[in-house]
Design an enzyme around this catalytic site. Structure first.
Site, short mmCIF file in Angstrom:
data_model
loop_
_atom_site.label_atom_id
_atom_site.label_comp_id
_atom_site.label_asym_id
_atom_site.label_seq_id
_atom_site.Cartn_x
_atom_site.Cartn_y
_atom_site.Cartn_z
N LYS A 22 -4.22 3.49 12.39
CA LYS A 22 -4.99 3.17 11.62
C LYS A 22 -5.02 2.01 10.63
O LYS A 22 -6.21 1.18 10.16
CB LYS A 22 -4.72 4.19 10.10
CG LYS A 22 -5.48 3.51 8.41
CD LYS A 22 -5.16 4.62 7.42
CE LYS A 22 -3.85 4.94 6.54
NZ LYS A 22 -3.62 3.34 6.12
N ASN A 23 -3.61 1.86 10.05
CA ASN A 23 -3.49 0.18 9.70
C ASN A 23 -3.64 -1.17 11.02
O ASN A 23 -3.97 -2.10 10.04
CB ASN A 23 -2.19 0.37 9.22
CG ASN A 23 -1.76 1.20 8.23
OD1 ASN A 23 -2.89 1.63 7.28
ND2 ASN A 23 -0.88 0.77 7.92
N ARG A 92 -7.58 0.35 -0.75
CA ARG A 92 -7.02 -1.07 -0.60
C ARG A 92 -7.37 -1.59 0.27
O ARG A 92 -7.88 -2.90 0.26
CB ARG A 92 -5.44 -0.96 -0.92
CG ARG A 92 -5.39 -2.40 -1.22
CD ARG A 92 -3.30 -2.29 -1.83
NE ARG A 92 -3.04 -3.60 -1.02
CZ ARG A 92 -2.43 -4.24 -1.92
NH1 ARG A 92 -3.17 -3.81 -3.24
NH2 ARG A 92 -2.41 -5.84 -2.02
N CYS A 116 -2.46 1.88 -7.36
CA CYS A 116 -2.50 3.02 -6.74
C CYS A 116 -0.90 3.24 -6.96
O CYS A 116 -0.07 2.95 -8.07
CB CYS A 116 -2.67 2.66 -5.70
SG CYS A 116 -0.89 1.64 -4.38
N ARG A 121 0.96 -3.71 -6.55
CA ARG A 121 -0.23 -3.66 -5.42
C ARG A 121 -1.37 -4.88 -5.82
O ARG A 121 -2.15 -5.02 -5.42
CB ARG A 121 -0.74 -2.53 -4.76
CG ARG A 121 0.61 -1.94 -4.17
CD ARG A 121 -0.06 -1.03 -3.88
NE ARG A 121 0.13 -0.68 -2.18
CZ ARG A 121 -0.63 -0.87 -1.04
NH1 ARG A 121 -0.65 1.39 -1.05
NH2 ARG A 121 -0.38 -0.71 0.51
N ASP A 304 6.67 2.82 5.33
CA ASP A 304 5.55 3.92 4.87
C ASP A 304 6.57 5.29 6.34
O ASP A 304 5.14 6.24 6.31
CB ASP A 304 4.23 3.70 6.36
CG ASP A 304 3.53 2.94 5.19
OD1 ASP A 304 3.68 2.65 3.85
OD2 ASP A 304 2.05 1.99 6.37
N ARG A 396 -6.57 10.39 4.50
CA ARG A 396 -7.04 8.45 4.46
C ARG A 396 -6.20 8.75 5.57
O ARG A 396 -6.85 7.19 6.53
CB ARG A 396 -6.58 8.71 3.53
CG ARG A 396 -7.66 8.84 2.06
CD ARG A 396 -6.66 7.92 1.07
NE ARG A 396 -6.31 6.90 1.91
CZ ARG A 396 -5.54 5.93 1.43
NH1 ARG A 396 -4.14 6.12 0.76
NH2 ARG A 396 -5.33 4.37 2.29
C1 UD1 Z 1 -0.02 -2.91 4.19
C2 UD1 Z 1 -0.44 -1.51 4.50
C3 UD1 Z 1 0.27 -0.44 4.17
C4 UD1 Z 1 1.80 -0.33 4.06
C5 UD1 Z 1 2.07 -1.97 3.63
C6 UD1 Z 1 3.48 -2.82 3.88
C7 UD1 Z 1 -2.43 -1.88 6.21
C8 UD1 Z 1 -3.55 -1.04 5.36
N1 UD1 Z 1 -1.51 -1.37 4.54
O1 UD1 Z 1 -0.45 -2.87 3.08
O2 UD1 Z 1 0.60 0.98 4.80
O3 UD1 Z 1 2.97 0.48 3.61
O4 UD1 Z 1 1.14 -2.94 4.14
O5 UD1 Z 1 3.89 -2.43 5.21
O6 UD1 Z 1 -2.08 -1.72 6.80
N2 UD1 Z 1 1.80 -8.42 -2.54
C9 UD1 Z 1 1.83 -9.09 -4.07
N3 UD1 Z 1 0.80 -10.01 -3.70
C10 UD1 Z 1 0.10 -9.93 -2.65
C11 UD1 Z 1 -0.26 -8.91 -1.06
C12 UD1 Z 1 1.19 -8.03 -1.50
O7 UD1 Z 1 2.54 -8.93 -4.39
O8 UD1 Z 1 -1.22 -10.56 -2.52
C13 UD1 Z 1 2.87 -7.17 -3.07
C14 UD1 Z 1 2.70 -5.93 -3.28
O9 UD1 Z 1 2.51 -5.26 -4.41
C15 UD1 Z 1 3.75 -5.05 -1.93
C16 UD1 Z 1 3.95 -5.38 -0.81
O10 UD1 Z 1 3.90 -6.89 -1.69
O11 UD1 Z 1 4.80 -4.81 -3.20
C17 UD1 Z 1 3.52 -5.12 0.53
O12 UD1 Z 1 2.64 -4.97 0.31
P1 UD1 Z 1 1.62 -5.82 1.59
O13 UD1 Z 1 2.80 -6.57 2.66
O14 UD1 Z 1 0.13 -7.07 1.55
O15 UD1 Z 1 1.42 -4.30 1.64
P2 UD1 Z 1 -0.79 -3.74 2.22
O16 UD1 Z 1 -0.99 -5.16 3.73
O17 UD1 Z 1 -1.27 -3.48 0.67
#
Ligand code: UD1
Length: 420
Positions: A22-23, A92, A116, A121, A304, A396
């Protein structure tokens, strides 16, 4: 709302096939907006987040033709540049539509994701980097409104190796003028898969899967025919399920190279894990030992899979310390495990889990995607029945998981339209 009922006590045994990731699928589907040519994406999982993404692509004006796990998308012309709160709040990852729209039509209006269950996030890293590439971004009425002329390559240093920000930037950089360098990039296998898809569209990308990714911008990209990599999180879930029920499960399609952190911990706990060609086999013949885990960006232990590993720890021999470093609030499943008789103390980012012989079935509530599946795993080792409410979270990201688990011997059923 559906609920899932698990009657504990069965041992998982047999063969199971993982779906496409999915990711990995989600960003690749958004990348199809970067070209007006036809893109074929294969091996997409049949899960709610993918269906939402395809709906969004269709709403934006792309032609979408699905044939089972394969989908053909052609974004010949786009007739909208907006993704509403209605949609982004359910998923998201749909925020990733912003960059491709901006690169393709010069403007985008996308709802800010909001919080969430697992934490705040934010998307500050995404927005800051897009600004460095020449976009003007304003946050108005809960939406990110972005405009740009020709985007230009930039040197971007991410404060944290965010998966989404790395993917977002890689996509945009392909159509920017000049070179982009992303430092402290995320190294997840899904980043490598996105880079492969973009490269097949003609993009020049170096270093995907490493901490520094370099992208050479081009004026246009062509179509792609890409097969999405198998879902390592689903695979890890089946491995843990096999191990904690003292079963013997072969997970076909699972790639051991993407799952080393999980495999190492399962072996440390006393499970036998065999890395086969195109499959991973797990077996256990005794109650497993407690192990400590700490979630980290890839190649560290995946956040995850944290909830599933905690489910295993609840019935392991001895104590396990689970440390979550990626998300601020990802222990809601722990409180539900306690309703099932688990012995857990929570202290900030740490959960201390003292294994008990057996959990005791109860009604529990799923709070997020991975929490839902971990409650199913817990139900497998609980006596009597465990009822898991709010399983829409599960849908999801997992394709027909109850059918797959039932085939492995679990006593599990879905009740449609239950209250809760
Ligand atoms: C992706 C995965 C999710 C997984 C996560 C971490 C998808 C669709 N989802 O989510 O399943 O749990 O990676 O491996 O691929 N952060 C900030 N600012 C930002 C972006 C992120 O502070 O602009 C923080 C987030 O709040 C979180 C951390 O960084 O605490 C990790 O987030 P991120 O790696 O961006 O995860 P996602 O891409 O949302």
């Amino acid at each position: 709302m559906d609920k899932i009922i698990v009657r504990g006590g069965s041992r998982l045994a047999g063969d199971v096939e993982v779906a496409g990731s999915k990711n990995a699928a989600l960003p690749i589907l958004f990348a199809t907006l970067l070209t007006d040519e036809r893109c074929v994406v294969r091996n997409i999982p049949d899960v709610a987040d993918v269906r939402t993404t395809l709906r969004l692509l269709g709403d934006l004006g792309a032609e979408v033709e699905q044939d089972g796990a394969d989908v053909a998308i052609r974004a010949r012309e786009l007739n909208s540049s907006e993704a509403s709160y209605e949609l982004v709040k359910t998923m998201r990852a749909s925020f990733l539509v912003l960059g491709p729209l901006l690169a393709r039509v010069g403007k985008a209006r996308v709802s800010q994701p909001g919080g969430c269950a697992i934490g705040a996030r934010p998307v500050n890293l995404h927005l800051h980097a897009l600004e460095q590439m020449g976009a003007e971004v304003e946050l108005v009425h809960g939406y990110a409104e972005a405009r740009a002329g020709q985007l230009r390559g930039a040197h971007v240093q991410l404060d944290f190796p965010s998966v989404g920000a790395t993917e977002h930037l890689m996509m945009v950089a392909c159509l920017a003028e000049g070179d982009t360098e992303i430092e402290n990039a995320a190294r997840e296998p899904e980043i490598v898969d996105l880079a492969a898809a973009l490269s097949s569209m003609g993009a020049e990308i170096e270093g995907a899967g490493e901490a520094v990714v370099r992208i050479r911008g081009a004026s246009s990209l062509g179509g792609m025919d890409h097969r999405v990599l198998p879902d390592r999180i689903e695979a890890g879930t089946f491995l843990i399920g096999g191990a904690m029920t003292q079963g013997d499960v072969t997970v076909h399609g699972a790639r051991a190279d993407c799952l080393q952190a999980v495999i190492v911990k399962l072996r440390e706990a006393g499970a036998e894990v065999e890395e086969l060609d195109g499959a991973i086999r797990v077996s256990a013949t005794r109650r497993l030992d407690g192990v400590d885990i700490k979630t980290l960006p890839y190649p560290g232990f995946p956040t995850d899979v944290q909830a599933q590993m905690m489910a295993l720890a609840t019935v392991s021999e001895g104590t396990s310390v689970v440390t979550e470093t990626i998300f601020e609030n990802r222990f809601m499943h722990a409180v539900e495990f306690m309703r099932l008789g688990a012995d857990i103390s929570l202290d900030g980012h740490n959960a201390v889990v003292r294994g008990v012989e057996r959990l005791s079935g109860a009604e529990v509530m799923a709070s997020d995607l991975r929490a839902s599946v971990s409650l199913i795993l817990a139900g497998l080792v609980a006596d009597n029945e465990t009822e898991i409410l709010r399983v829409y979270h599960l849908d999801r990201g997992y394709q027909r998981i109850e059918e797959k688990l039932a085939k492995l011997g679990a006593n599990i059923q879905r009740v449609k339209g239950a209250k809760g």
